[in-house]
Design a protein around this motif. Structure first.
Motif, PDB file in Angstrom:
ATOM      1  N   ARG A   1      65.079  17.676 -62.776  1.00 30.73           N
ATOM      2  CA  ARG A   1      64.233  17.769 -61.587  1.00 30.73           C
ATOM      3  C   ARG A   1      62.797  17.412 -61.954  1.00 30.73           C
ATOM      4  O   ARG A   1      62.208  18.042 -62.849  1.00 30.73           O
ATOM      5  N   VAL A   2      62.251  16.434 -61.259  1.00 32.60           N
ATOM      6  CA  VAL A   2      60.909  15.927 -61.550  1.00 32.60           C
ATOM      7  C   VAL A   2      60.037  16.070 -60.313  1.00 32.60           C
ATOM      8  O   VAL A   2      60.452  15.720 -59.207  1.00 32.60           O
ATOM      9  N   LEU A   3      58.841  16.583 -60.509  1.00 30.22           N
ATOM     10  CA  LEU A   3      57.853  16.661 -59.435  1.00 30.22           C
ATOM     11  C   LEU A   3      56.722  15.706 -59.771  1.00 30.22           C
ATOM     12  O   LEU A   3      56.100  15.824 -60.829  1.00 30.22           O
ATOM     13  N   GLU A   4      56.470  14.743 -58.878  1.00 28.71           N
ATOM     14  CA  GLU A   4      55.401  13.770 -59.100  1.00 28.71           C
ATOM     15  C   GLU A   4      54.168  14.145 -58.292  1.00 28.71           C
ATOM     16  O   GLU A   4      54.220  14.213 -57.065  1.00 28.71           O
ATOM     17  N   LEU A   5      53.085  14.369 -58.995  1.00 27.82           N
ATOM     18  CA  LEU A   5      51.791  14.638 -58.390  1.00 27.82           C
ATOM     19  C   LEU A   5      50.844  13.531 -58.837  1.00 27.82           C
ATOM     20  O   LEU A   5      50.171  13.649 -59.851  1.00 27.82           O
ATOM     21  N   GLY A   6      50.829  12.452 -58.134  1.00 27.78           N
ATOM     22  CA  GLY A   6      49.992  11.340 -58.568  1.00 27.78           C
ATOM     23  C   GLY A   6      50.048  10.203 -57.580  1.00 27.78           C
ATOM     24  O   GLY A   6      50.836  10.209 -56.636  1.00 27.78           O
ATOM     25  N   THR A   7      49.181   9.219 -57.804  1.00 25.11           N
ATOM     26  CA  THR A   7      49.118   8.062 -56.921  1.00 25.11           C
ATOM     27  C   THR A   7      48.991   6.788 -57.742  1.00 25.11           C
ATOM     28  O   THR A   7      48.716   6.816 -58.940  1.00 25.11           O
ATOM     29  N   LEU A   8      49.179   5.676 -57.038  1.00 25.11           N
ATOM     30  CA  LEU A   8      48.997   4.329 -57.587  1.00 25.11           C
ATOM     31  C   LEU A   8      49.976   4.019 -58.702  1.00 25.11           C
ATOM     32  O   LEU A   8      51.168   3.962 -58.457  1.00 25.11           O
ATOM     33  N   ILE A   9      49.543   3.895 -59.969  1.00 29.31           N
ATOM     34  CA  ILE A   9      50.383   3.163 -60.903  1.00 29.31           C
ATOM     35  C   ILE A   9      50.934   4.005 -62.044  1.00 29.31           C
ATOM     36  O   ILE A   9      52.145   4.153 -62.189  1.00 29.31           O
ATOM     37  N   ALA A  10      50.080   4.576 -62.886  1.00 32.31           N
ATOM     38  CA  ALA A  10      50.556   5.155 -64.144  1.00 32.31           C
ATOM     39  C   ALA A  10      51.551   6.294 -63.938  1.00 32.31           C
ATOM     40  O   ALA A  10      52.681   6.258 -64.434  1.00 32.31           O
TER      41      ALA A  10
ATOM     42  N   GLN B   1      60.483  25.072 -60.036  1.00 25.57           N
ATOM     43  CA  GLN B   1      61.879  24.634 -60.102  1.00 25.57           C
ATOM     44  C   GLN B   1      62.041  23.370 -60.929  1.00 25.57           C
ATOM     45  O   GLN B   1      63.160  22.962 -61.237  1.00 25.57           O
ATOM     46  N   ALA B   2      60.932  22.743 -61.299  1.00 26.26           N
ATOM     47  CA  ALA B   2      60.987  21.436 -61.955  1.00 26.26           C
ATOM     48  C   ALA B   2      61.255  21.557 -63.452  1.00 26.26           C
ATOM     49  O   ALA B   2      60.865  22.546 -64.089  1.00 26.26           O
ATOM     50  N   ASP B   3      61.909  20.547 -63.981  1.00 31.11           N
ATOM     51  CA  ASP B   3      62.004  20.387 -65.432  1.00 31.11           C
ATOM     52  C   ASP B   3      60.766  19.669 -65.954  1.00 31.11           C
ATOM     53  O   ASP B   3      60.256  19.999 -67.030  1.00 31.11           O
ATOM     54  N   ILE B   4      60.297  18.696 -65.180  1.00 32.36           N
ATOM     55  CA  ILE B   4      59.160  17.863 -65.597  1.00 32.36           C
ATOM     56  C   ILE B   4      58.202  17.717 -64.417  1.00 32.36           C
ATOM     57  O   ILE B   4      58.636  17.441 -63.291  1.00 32.36           O
ATOM     58  N   ILE B   5      56.924  17.893 -64.666  1.00 29.78           N
ATOM     59  CA  ILE B   5      55.885  17.538 -63.707  1.00 29.78           C
ATOM     60  C   ILE B   5      55.136  16.342 -64.271  1.00 29.78           C
ATOM     61  O   ILE B   5      54.764  16.336 -65.449  1.00 29.78           O
ATOM     62  N   ILE B   6      54.936  15.332 -63.443  1.00 26.70           N
ATOM     63  CA  ILE B   6      54.172  14.153 -63.845  1.00 26.70           C
ATOM     64  C   ILE B   6      52.947  14.073 -62.946  1.00 26.70           C
ATOM     65  O   ILE B   6      53.071  14.071 -61.716  1.00 26.70           O
ATOM     66  N   GLU B   7      51.757  14.044 -63.549  1.00 24.71           N
ATOM     67  CA  GLU B   7      50.536  14.006 -62.750  1.00 24.71           C
ATOM     68  C   GLU B   7      49.516  13.072 -63.381  1.00 24.71           C
ATOM     69  O   GLU B   7      49.474  12.918 -64.597  1.00 24.71           O
ATOM     70  N   ASN B   8      48.719  12.435 -62.524  1.00 22.49           N
ATOM     71  CA  ASN B   8      47.661  11.566 -63.048  1.00 22.49           C
ATOM     72  C   ASN B   8      46.344  11.760 -62.307  1.00 22.49           C
ATOM     73  O   ASN B   8      45.602  10.816 -62.058  1.00 22.49           O
ATOM     74  N   TYR B   9      46.055  13.021 -61.966  1.00 19.59           N
ATOM     75  CA  TYR B   9      44.743  13.351 -61.447  1.00 19.59           C
ATOM     76  C   TYR B   9      43.736  13.440 -62.597  1.00 19.59           C
ATOM     77  O   TYR B   9      44.112  13.477 -63.765  1.00 19.59           O
ATOM     78  N   ARG B  10      42.456  13.509 -62.246  1.00 23.32           N
ATOM     79  CA  ARG B  10      41.455  13.770 -63.277  1.00 23.32           C
ATOM     80  C   ARG B  10      41.706  15.142 -63.892  1.00 23.32           C
ATOM     81  O   ARG B  10      42.125  16.073 -63.196  1.00 23.32           O
TER      82      ARG B  10
END
Length: 412
Positions: A11-20, A90-99
């Motif tokens: 389970r992955v939660l994405e907190l980010g925008t655009l590209i990386a 609930q996530a296994d992985i959170i991916i974020e690219n905020y400052r």
């Protein structure tokens, strides 16, 4: 949603925008991870409107967000942040690219969440990393490419540095994020596995960790022998156009009709075959040129010999001759070339899909290719908030509560 693939059930939660960040989670989704992407109700990820659009939505979006679920949340509200927190736990992985610091301000920082879920893996992509004097400065991929050394060596010596025609810095950082996530998952599994949702003495879980990816460091990681060459020999690698410095011959050459070929004859045996193929028996048997260190001082002479031959050849004739001599060579492909190339087609490098209105569209196929657990596209980039109802219901929200969230502007 039920999925297949090597990452099915992750389970992955994405907190980010655009590209990386989104490219990082895109690759996990392509191999079966269940990815929920949180977007602002006010327009969503800006990439939805980047580059070439169809019916107001970027064609890039169909690739970058494929296999993801879209949940709209107003993260400026406490209720929006609370829903994100429920998903994070609930996530296994959170991916974020905020400052750096933004998630902490929202009460979603790594230390706060890992106290509740010690198995959590958080991949953090930023311009300069989570610490250091530049951590709070804005850093897009172009800045990472510049600081990481790539721009300095790209282009011709008598002109300003150039960029690669894609957002390579962001994409390289995303790949580092994927690698870090996979290594962190492996470590978590061998130390106990996924958190069981319990607390206190009943808490049993493997060890999660934070993966700290800086864009400039990801680019810097590709810079080969740049550092020891300078540290030991005082050599600063400079721009050399289409050539690969210190590895001879490897350059771009122009043919009779103005086409371009990349020829890599830098292996010792390959160089010998290349010289024979272009009719330069003298250079093929010149003992000084038998090894790369002997060829480097005579780079200009070797390049001139190859260019003179290419000037008498069409692209097709040159390709045929050099391939017959087992010399690595390629014309420079445009996307038009790719779509009709036998190698691309034999490797099934395009997937055929269609938009909701029936318009057909080709997407790039998923790589790498895996024999037992291949990736694929289950659906193209979703509509904004397309999965709100299903995701919120999975968290236990009733239809009435979901309607209230919509009316209050929390989910839009």
């Amino acid at each position: 949603m039920t999925t297949t693939g090597p990452l099915a059930g992750i389970r992955v939660l994405e907190l980010g925008t655009l590209i990386a960040g989104p490219f990082c989670s895109r690759m996990l989704a392509e191999f079966g991870a269940d990815v929920i992407k949180i977007e602002s109700p006010e327009g969503g990820d800006p990439l939805r409107q980047w580059r070439v659009l169809k019916d107001g939505t970027s064609l890039w979006w169909s690739v970058q967000a494929r296999n993801k679920q879209s949940l709209t949340l107003n993260m400026k509200t406490e209720q929006g942040r609370q829903i994100a927190r429920e998903l994070a736990l609930q996530a296994d992985i959170i991916i974020e690219n905020y400052r750096p610091g933004v998630l902490e301000k929202w009460g979603l920082g790594y230390e706060e969440l890992r106290a509740l879920n010690p198995a959590l893996i958080m991949v953090r992509l930023s311009g300069y990393g989570q610490n250091g004097p530049m951590r709070d400065m804005p850093g897009f991929g172009a800045v990472g490419e510049s600081m990481g050394g790539l721009r300095y060596v790209s282009g011709h010596a008598d002109r300003p540095p150039v960029r690669v025609g894609i957002s390579i810095g962001d994409s390289v950082a995303a790949l580092h994020g994927v690698i870090g996530a996979m290594m962190a998952l492996r470590h978590r599994d061998v130390t106990g596995g996924r958190w069981n949702g319990k607390t206190g003495a009943e808490m049993q879980a493997g060890q999660g960790q934070m993966v700290d990816v800086a864009l400039y460091e990801s680019v810097f990681n590709l810079m080969e022998s740049l550092v020891p060459e300078y540290d030991v020999a005082g050599v600063v690698r400079e721009r050399t156009g289409g050539a690969l410095p210190g590895i001879v011959p490897s350059n771009t050459y122009t043919t009779q009709e103005g086409g371009n070929l990349v020829i890599a004859g830098n292996g010792d045996a390959i160089f010998h075959r290349l010289m024979l193929a272009i009719g330069r028996v003298d250079l093929a048997h010149d003992t000084q040129l038998a090894r790369n260190d002997g060829r480097v001082p005579r780079t200009a002479e070797i390049d001139q010999a190859i260019q003179e031959w290419c000037s008498t050849q069409t692209v097709d004739a040159a390709l045929a001759t050099l391939r017959a001599a087992d010399v690595p060579v390629s014309k420079i492909f445009s996307v038009r070339d790719m779509l009709q190339d036998p190698q691309f087609l034999a490797r099934n490098m395009f997937e055929q899909h269609q938009f909701s209105d029936g318009t057909p569209v080709k997407l790039p196929a998923v790589t790498p290719k895996m024999s037992a657990t291949p990736g694929g596209t289950r659906w193209m980039g979703p509509q904004l908030g397309e999965h709100n109802q299903a995701i919120l219901q999975s968290l236990g929200y009733s239809d009435a509560e979901i309607q209230a969230l919509r009316e209050q502007g929390i989910t839009g």
